[in-house]
Design an enzyme around this catalytic site. Structure first.
Site, PDB file in Angstrom:
ATOM      1  N   ASP A 197     103.798  -2.980 -32.279  1.00  0.00           N
ATOM      2  CA  ASP A 197     102.880  -1.941 -31.807  1.00  0.00           C
ATOM      3  C   ASP A 197     103.345  -1.524 -30.419  1.00  0.00           C
ATOM      4  O   ASP A 197     103.141  -2.263 -29.452  1.00  0.00           O
ATOM      5  CB  ASP A 197     101.462  -2.513 -31.763  1.00  0.00           C
ATOM      6  CG  ASP A 197     100.446  -1.606 -31.137  1.00  0.00           C
ATOM      7  OD1 ASP A 197     100.753  -0.417 -30.927  1.00  0.00           O
ATOM      8  OD2 ASP A 197      99.332  -2.087 -30.832  1.00  0.00           O
TER       9      ASP A 197
ATOM     10  N   GLU B 223      99.565   4.112 -23.457  1.00  0.00           N
ATOM     11  CA  GLU B 223      98.612   4.050 -24.559  1.00  0.00           C
ATOM     12  C   GLU B 223      97.813   2.749 -24.555  1.00  0.00           C
ATOM     13  O   GLU B 223      96.607   2.752 -24.817  1.00  0.00           O
ATOM     14  CB  GLU B 223      99.343   4.210 -25.895  1.00  0.00           C
ATOM     15  CG  GLU B 223      98.424   4.456 -27.086  1.00  0.00           C
ATOM     16  CD  GLU B 223      97.891   3.185 -27.738  1.00  0.00           C
ATOM     17  OE1 GLU B 223      96.971   3.282 -28.578  1.00  0.00           O
ATOM     18  OE2 GLU B 223      98.388   2.085 -27.415  1.00  0.00           O
ATOM     19  N   GLU B 224      98.467   1.633 -24.243  1.00  0.00           N
ATOM     20  CA  GLU B 224      97.794   0.333 -24.317  1.00  0.00           C
ATOM     21  C   GLU B 224      96.692   0.175 -23.273  1.00  0.00           C
ATOM     22  O   GLU B 224      95.859  -0.724 -23.384  1.00  0.00           O
ATOM     23  CB  GLU B 224      98.807  -0.802 -24.188  1.00  0.00           C
ATOM     24  CG  GLU B 224      99.775  -0.941 -25.367  1.00  0.00           C
ATOM     25  CD  GLU B 224      99.101  -1.378 -26.658  1.00  0.00           C
ATOM     26  OE1 GLU B 224      97.867  -1.573 -26.650  1.00  0.00           O
ATOM     27  OE2 GLU B 224      99.804  -1.497 -27.672  1.00  0.00           O
TER      28      GLU B 224
ATOM     29  N   ASP C 297     100.943   4.810 -35.287  1.00  0.00           N
ATOM     30  CA  ASP C 297     100.624   3.512 -34.691  1.00  0.00           C
ATOM     31  C   ASP C 297     100.448   2.493 -35.814  1.00  0.00           C
ATOM     32  O   ASP C 297     100.600   2.814 -36.991  1.00  0.00           O
ATOM     33  CB  ASP C 297      99.365   3.611 -33.825  1.00  0.00           C
ATOM     34  CG  ASP C 297      99.438   2.731 -32.591  1.00  0.00           C
ATOM     35  OD1 ASP C 297      99.912   1.583 -32.712  1.00  0.00           O
ATOM     36  OD2 ASP C 297      99.011   3.174 -31.503  1.00  0.00           O
TER      37      ASP C 297
END
Length: 361
Positions: free
Chosen positions: A181, A215-216, A236
């Site tokens: 991911d 994004e995280e 994703d």
């Protein structure tokens, strides 16, 4: 899928916790240059690539994120170890025993994240009673550090980034690694771009492969879009777990996540492509999930969004994906890039309202 798997393993070797992504951004720039795909960088360092189509507007985008989970030095302990805090949302149970790199200004250092009580010979059953908490972990660096002063003397500072080793391994088509991911999504997206370019098929409209770097931690695609983008697909992981309907060997099309439903028409279009191209797929709903689409919409972008996923077991932990799933995702994305548009602003082309799809009643 040789290109995809090779690219994935190269990506997994590059540390890229959110906030420390320069190296992987440069690597992706090199890959795009090799494919002769023009791109630009945003002020924060995200990548906006540009594939020309027969029409320039309204255009479309596909987004995957380069950043991963990680950690940061929070403080020094009297025994020469360091306190750590997570970057992104992940359980401390998956940090225990991890080999890591600490990025200090004088150069990287290696170390291990351990429970505060790590030795069974010393603490006996107390080892098994340690709570699962970031407050109960410490970072042991492979330096002669036995006091907090030693740490300072070795150049460590509060706020040093910590990257967790990926440790990739492939067995029977299964890739086991941390940080699938979303590096698996990045590999699938670039594989789709290469397939379209190799085919020579003209795109009906401009398409922008996007590679975000926050994004995280929730920012993601908030400021990477062109103003003319009318629809965006996020790529994703799809969580393979009890209670989920995600496919471990095909593509998963998400209908809704924790931020609400994805666009009905765009989602339906992706389903139709899978059906027409005989791409193995499933539909799923994610209760505790958020992706680049959410940050794009929350930033005020008036776009339709959808989410496609590759099947990942044990997401944000010791992850696993099968190459068949990445192949299915890449095939769907390539077919989406060359597919006709759903909507247009040109009323001469479709009439004032004619041709606009409607939800079934």
């Amino acid at each position: 899928m040789g290109y995809c798997s090779d690219l994935l393993f190269r990506l997994l070797k590059i540390p890229s916790p959110s906030g420390y992504t320069d190296q992987i951004v440069h690597f992706m720039g090199d890959q795009l240059n090799q494919l002769k795909v023009p791109f630009e960088l945003t002020r924060r360092g995200a990548i906006r690539a540009n594939l020309k189509g027969e029409l320039g507007s309204p255009d479309r985008a596909i987004v995957a994120h380069l950043d991963t989970l990680g950690a940061m030095v929070k403080g020094f302990l009297p025994n020469g170890r360091m306190r750590v805090v997570p970057i992104g949302h992940w359980s401390s149970r998956f940090a225990e025993g991890a080999r890591v790199t600490v990025f200090r200004e004088r150069g990287p250092a290696r170390g291990t994240i351990l429970p505060l009580k790590a030795s069974g010979h010393t603490f006996n059953t107390e080892v098994d009673a340690m709570p699962v908490s970031w407050d109960h972990l410490e970072l042991r660096v492979d330096e002669r550090c036995h006091t907090s002063a030693d740490l300072e003397g070795c150049g460590f500072q509060i706020g040093d980034f910590i990257a967790v080793d990926s440790n990739p391994e492939i067995v029977n088509g299964f890739v086991n690694a941390r940080h699938l991911d979303d590096k698996a999504g990045v590999a699938a997206l670039l594989t789709a771009v290469k397939a379209v370019l190799d085919s020579g098929i003209a795109l009906p409209v401009d398409c922008h492969p996007l590679f975000t770097i926050f994004e995280e931690v929730g920012a993601g695609a908030s400021a990477v879009l062109h103003g003319d983008v009318s629809e965006m697909i996020a790529v994703d992981n799809a969580t393979v777990a009890p209670g989920q309907n995600s496919s471990e060997y095909g593509v998963t099309i998400a209908v809704m996540d924790s931020t609400g439903p994805f666009d009905f028409h765009l989602t339906r279009k992706l389903v139709r492509i899978c059906e027409a191209e005989e791409i193995s797929f499933k539909r799923d709903v994610f209760k505790f999930y958020r992706c680049d689409a959410a940050s794009a919409v929350e930033a005020g972008n008036d776009i339709r969004t959808a989410l496609v996923g590759f099947g990942v077991d044990a997401s944000h932990g010791y992850e696993r994906v099968h190459l068949d799933s990445l192949e299915a995702v890449a095939k769907l994305l390539a077919n989406y890039m060359i597919s006709p548009r759903i909507f247009t602003r040109d009323k001469k082309e479709m009439g004032p309202l004619k041709g606009f799809p409607t939800q079934p009643t």
